[in-house]
Write a protein that holds these residues in place. Structure first.
Motif, PDB file in Angstrom:
ATOM      1  N   PRO A 105     -13.027 -27.470  16.166  1.00 25.97           N
ATOM      2  CA  PRO A 105     -11.873 -27.452  17.066  1.00 25.97           C
ATOM      3  C   PRO A 105     -10.764 -26.503  16.606  1.00 25.97           C
ATOM      4  N   ALA A 106     -10.608 -26.341  15.293  1.00 26.92           N
ATOM      5  CA  ALA A 106      -9.582 -25.416  14.805  1.00 26.92           C
ATOM      6  C   ALA A 106      -9.939 -23.977  15.168  1.00 26.92           C
ATOM      7  N   GLU A 107     -11.218 -23.635  15.056  1.00 26.58           N
ATOM      8  CA  GLU A 107     -11.644 -22.285  15.403  1.00 26.58           C
ATOM      9  C   GLU A 107     -11.516 -22.032  16.904  1.00 26.58           C
ATOM     10  N   LEU A 108     -11.813 -23.045  17.706  1.00 25.39           N
ATOM     11  CA  LEU A 108     -11.622 -22.874  19.153  1.00 25.39           C
ATOM     12  C   LEU A 108     -10.143 -22.680  19.477  1.00 25.39           C
ATOM     13  N   THR A 109      -9.283 -23.420  18.790  1.00 20.93           N
ATOM     14  CA  THR A 109      -7.840 -23.253  19.007  1.00 20.93           C
ATOM     15  C   THR A 109      -7.426 -21.814  18.719  1.00 20.93           C
ATOM     16  N   LEU A 110      -7.910 -21.277  17.608  1.00 16.79           N
ATOM     17  CA  LEU A 110      -7.612 -19.883  17.275  1.00 16.79           C
ATOM     18  C   LEU A 110      -8.147 -18.942  18.355  1.00 16.79           C
ATOM     19  N   ALA A 111      -9.366 -19.208  18.817  1.00 17.97           N
ATOM     20  CA  ALA A 111      -9.960 -18.352  19.844  1.00 17.97           C
ATOM     21  C   ALA A 111      -9.127 -18.364  21.123  1.00 17.97           C
ATOM     22  N   LEU A 112      -8.645 -19.532  21.508  1.00 18.75           N
ATOM     23  CA  LEU A 112      -7.833 -19.630  22.718  1.00 18.75           C
ATOM     24  C   LEU A 112      -6.496 -18.918  22.551  1.00 18.75           C
ATOM     25  N   ILE A 113      -5.903 -19.039  21.367  1.00 16.33           N
ATOM     26  CA  ILE A 113      -4.632 -18.345  21.115  1.00 16.33           C
ATOM     27  C   ILE A 113      -4.824 -16.837  21.239  1.00 16.33           C
ATOM     28  N   LEU A 114      -5.875 -16.332  20.609  1.00 13.97           N
ATOM     29  CA  LEU A 114      -6.126 -14.895  20.650  1.00 13.97           C
ATOM     30  C   LEU A 114      -6.499 -14.436  22.063  1.00 13.97           C
ATOM     31  N   ALA A 115      -7.378 -15.186  22.722  1.00 14.09           N
ATOM     32  CA  ALA A 115      -7.822 -14.788  24.060  1.00 14.09           C
ATOM     33  C   ALA A 115      -6.672 -14.791  25.050  1.00 14.09           C
ATOM     34  N   SER A 116      -5.790 -15.796  24.937  1.00 13.07           N
ATOM     35  CA  SER A 116      -4.656 -15.875  25.860  1.00 13.07           C
ATOM     36  C   SER A 116      -3.633 -14.788  25.574  1.00 13.07           C
ATOM     37  N   SER A 117      -3.380 -14.539  24.313  1.00 10.43           N
ATOM     38  CA  SER A 117      -2.355 -13.552  23.949  1.00 10.43           C
ATOM     39  C   SER A 117      -2.768 -12.133  24.323  1.00 10.43           C
ATOM     40  N   ARG A 118      -4.060 -11.842  24.172  1.00 11.15           N
ATOM     41  CA  ARG A 118      -4.533 -10.487  24.486  1.00 11.15           C
ATOM     42  C   ARG A 118      -5.184 -10.387  25.868  1.00 11.15           C
ATOM     43  N   ARG A 119      -5.149 -11.469  26.624  1.00  9.46           N
ATOM     44  CA  ARG A 119      -5.669 -11.489  28.011  1.00  9.46           C
ATOM     45  C   ARG A 119      -7.135 -11.028  28.047  1.00  9.46           C
ATOM     46  N   ILE A 120      -7.907 -11.493  27.090  1.00  6.41           N
ATOM     47  CA  ILE A 120      -9.278 -11.010  26.912  1.00  6.41           C
ATOM     48  C   ILE A 120     -10.161 -11.353  28.107  1.00  6.41           C
ATOM     49  N   VAL A 121     -10.074 -12.587  28.585  1.00  7.38           N
ATOM     50  CA  VAL A 121     -10.961 -12.996  29.685  1.00  7.38           C
ATOM     51  C   VAL A 121     -10.657 -12.208  30.951  1.00  7.38           C
ATOM     52  N   GLU A 122      -9.362 -12.070  31.262  1.00  7.78           N
ATOM     53  CA  GLU A 122      -8.993 -11.335  32.482  1.00  7.78           C
ATOM     54  C   GLU A 122      -9.509  -9.900  32.445  1.00  7.78           C
ATOM     55  N   ASP A 123      -9.324  -9.239  31.293  1.00  2.92           N
ATOM     56  CA  ASP A 123      -9.735  -7.843  31.217  1.00  2.92           C
ATOM     57  C   ASP A 123     -11.247  -7.695  31.170  1.00  2.92           C
ATOM     58  N   ALA A 124     -11.943  -8.653  30.552  1.00  2.56           N
ATOM     59  CA  ALA A 124     -13.404  -8.589  30.531  1.00  2.56           C
ATOM     60  C   ALA A 124     -13.966  -8.730  31.941  1.00  2.56           C
ATOM     61  N   VAL A 125     -13.395  -9.654  32.723  1.00  5.46           N
ATOM     62  CA  VAL A 125     -13.831  -9.837  34.112  1.00  5.46           C
ATOM     63  C   VAL A 125     -13.493  -8.604  34.942  1.00  5.46           C
ATOM     64  N   ALA A 126     -12.278  -8.066  34.744  1.00  5.51           N
ATOM     65  CA  ALA A 126     -11.854  -6.888  35.505  1.00  5.51           C
ATOM     66  C   ALA A 126     -12.739  -5.679  35.192  1.00  5.51           C
ATOM     67  N   LEU A 127     -13.123  -5.542  33.931  1.00  7.16           N
ATOM     68  CA  LEU A 127     -13.957  -4.406  33.548  1.00  7.16           C
ATOM     69  C   LEU A 127     -15.314  -4.455  34.232  1.00  7.16           C
ATOM     70  N   ARG A 128     -15.893  -5.643  34.357  1.00  8.80           N
ATOM     71  CA  ARG A 128     -17.173  -5.776  35.058  1.00  8.80           C
ATOM     72  C   ARG A 128     -17.035  -5.420  36.536  1.00  8.80           C
ATOM     73  N   SER A 129     -15.811  -5.533  37.040  1.00 13.02           N
ATOM     74  CA  SER A 129     -15.570  -5.202  38.446  1.00 13.02           C
ATOM     75  C   SER A 129     -15.126  -3.756  38.628  1.00 13.02           C
ATOM     76  N   GLY A 130     -15.095  -3.003  37.527  1.00 10.91           N
ATOM     77  CA  GLY A 130     -14.762  -1.586  37.620  1.00 10.91           C
ATOM     78  C   GLY A 130     -13.317  -1.233  37.365  1.00 10.91           C
ATOM     79  N   THR A 131     -12.523  -2.182  36.850  1.00  7.98           N
ATOM     80  CA  THR A 131     -11.109  -1.911  36.569  1.00  7.98           C
ATOM     81  C   THR A 131     -10.911  -1.727  35.069  1.00  7.98           C
ATOM     82  N   TRP A 132     -10.248  -0.661  34.696  1.00  6.87           N
ATOM     83  CA  TRP A 132     -10.032  -0.310  33.288  1.00  6.87           C
ATOM     84  C   TRP A 132      -8.583  -0.660  32.886  1.00  6.87           C
ATOM     85  N   GLN A 133      -8.436  -1.453  31.811  1.00  2.89           N
ATOM     86  CA  GLN A 133      -7.121  -1.828  31.280  1.00  2.89           C
ATOM     87  C   GLN A 133      -6.187  -2.378  32.369  1.00  2.89           C
TER      88      GLN A 133
END
Length: 321
Positions: A105-133
């Motif tokens: 659970p501590a590692e997941l907490t870290l993962a969520l902090i990093l993913a939320s702060s750097r907007r990783i999920v949004e940009d990964a989804v956008a990239l698959r749809s052809g949007t860059w940054q």
């Protein structure tokens, strides 16, 4: 013993190394998730022992009345809010609880902090749809991490925060504050002050009658508009309806949530909030944790069969012949 494992909807149990070591018991693993008492009872049938995966399966008197052969319940993990211990004890059913790893659970907490702060999920989804940054993230170095509940998991999250260059505030009981201070972090005695000061707030408290709803609307309203709230502990720590209202008001700016009031949470409206990163209670879901959970549960089966139960959670257990 005739043993049933309930709600293994990830079909993980039979792939565990420890499962192949079990030779003295007849084990049936159910992947389907029953939604009614009758369906649960049908899956259990004439089983003498039941192995539960965390808090997926509610156990109450209405179910126990339908499974008269049941003598033992092995609960993976420590939490048992879904089990009526009194009803089990009255029927001579021994309940054994397990342990767990703080790292998952501590590692997941870290993962969520990093993913939320750097907007990783949004940009990964956008990239698959052809949007860059498509987004711009924020750095954590130099920011303040507030930890609500400085137990074993909270202490690990604090260490991860320090590794990222964050200043750590910790709130909890006196013993927790003393441990946080000894670990080099700043104790914060006022919960409201922690929410006001922190750029990231991570909830790591156990849910109890004393902590239920401990995070209130005023706490959330006091957060910075660009702050992040992370909850990998329990949804009940937050006052009902408070998080949705706070996000709509813009304080905090974002939330990362792994736990919900009703699970599986398929229709929870918070899942569709644009400022929320939501995961399906993954805090404990690692192969290492599952191996630990079930190795302990299988050891409890053996000990019970040998007449010397271990890990018993009933206040005054009575065993049936």
């Amino acid at each position: 013993m005739r043993v049933v494992v309930m709600e293994d909807y990830q079909r993980a149990v039979e792939r565990l190394r420890c499962f192949s070591d079990v030779t003295d018991h007849e084990i049936v693993v159910h992947a389907a998730r029953p939604t009614t008492v009758a369906e649960r009872a049908a899956q259990i049938g004439d089983a003498e022992a039941l192995v539960l995966i965390r808090e997926r399966t509610p156990i109450d008197s209405s179910l126990l009345d339908r499974v008269p052969d049941l003598r033992l319940i092995c609960q993976t993990g420590r939490g048992m809010p879904h089990i009526d211990l009194t009803a089990c004890t009255e029927r001579g059913i021994v309940v054994c609880s397990g342990g767990g790893s703080s790292y998952a659970p501590a590692e997941l907490t870290l993962a969520l902090i990093l993913a939320s702060s750097r907007r990783i999920v949004e940009d990964a989804v956008a990239l698959r749809s052809g949007t860059w940054q498509s987004t711009i993230g924020v750095e954590l170095n130099g920011k303040t991490l507030g930890i609500v509940g400085y137990g074993a998991i909270g202490a690990l999250v604090a260490r991860y925060g320090v590794a990222l260059g964050m200043h750590v505030l910790a709130w909890g009981r006196e013993g927790s504050l003393a441990r946080a201070r000894a670990d080099g972090h700043e104790p914060e005695r006022e919960l409201g002050s922690l929410f006001t000061r922190a750029d990231v707030v991570s909830l790591q408290l156990k849910l109890s009658p004393e902590t239920r709803g401990i995070v209130t609307r005023p706490h959330l309203a006091a957060m910075k508009p660009d702050a992040l709230l992370v909850n990998t502990a329990r949804a009940g720590l937050i006052e009902p309806g408070a998080l949705d209202a706070a996000l709509r008001a813009g304080r905090p700016g974002r939330a990362a949530i792994d736990v919900f009031d009703d699970e599986p949470a398929i229709e929870d409206p918070i899942l569709h909030h644009p400022s929320v990163l939501a995961t399906p209670h993954l805090g404990y879901v690692t192969w290492e944790t599952y191996e630990s959970y079930f190795a302990e549960a299988f050891a409890q089966l053996d000990a019970f069969a040998a007449g010397a139960p271990i890990g018993v959670a009933n206040p005054e257990p009575r065993t049936r012949p």
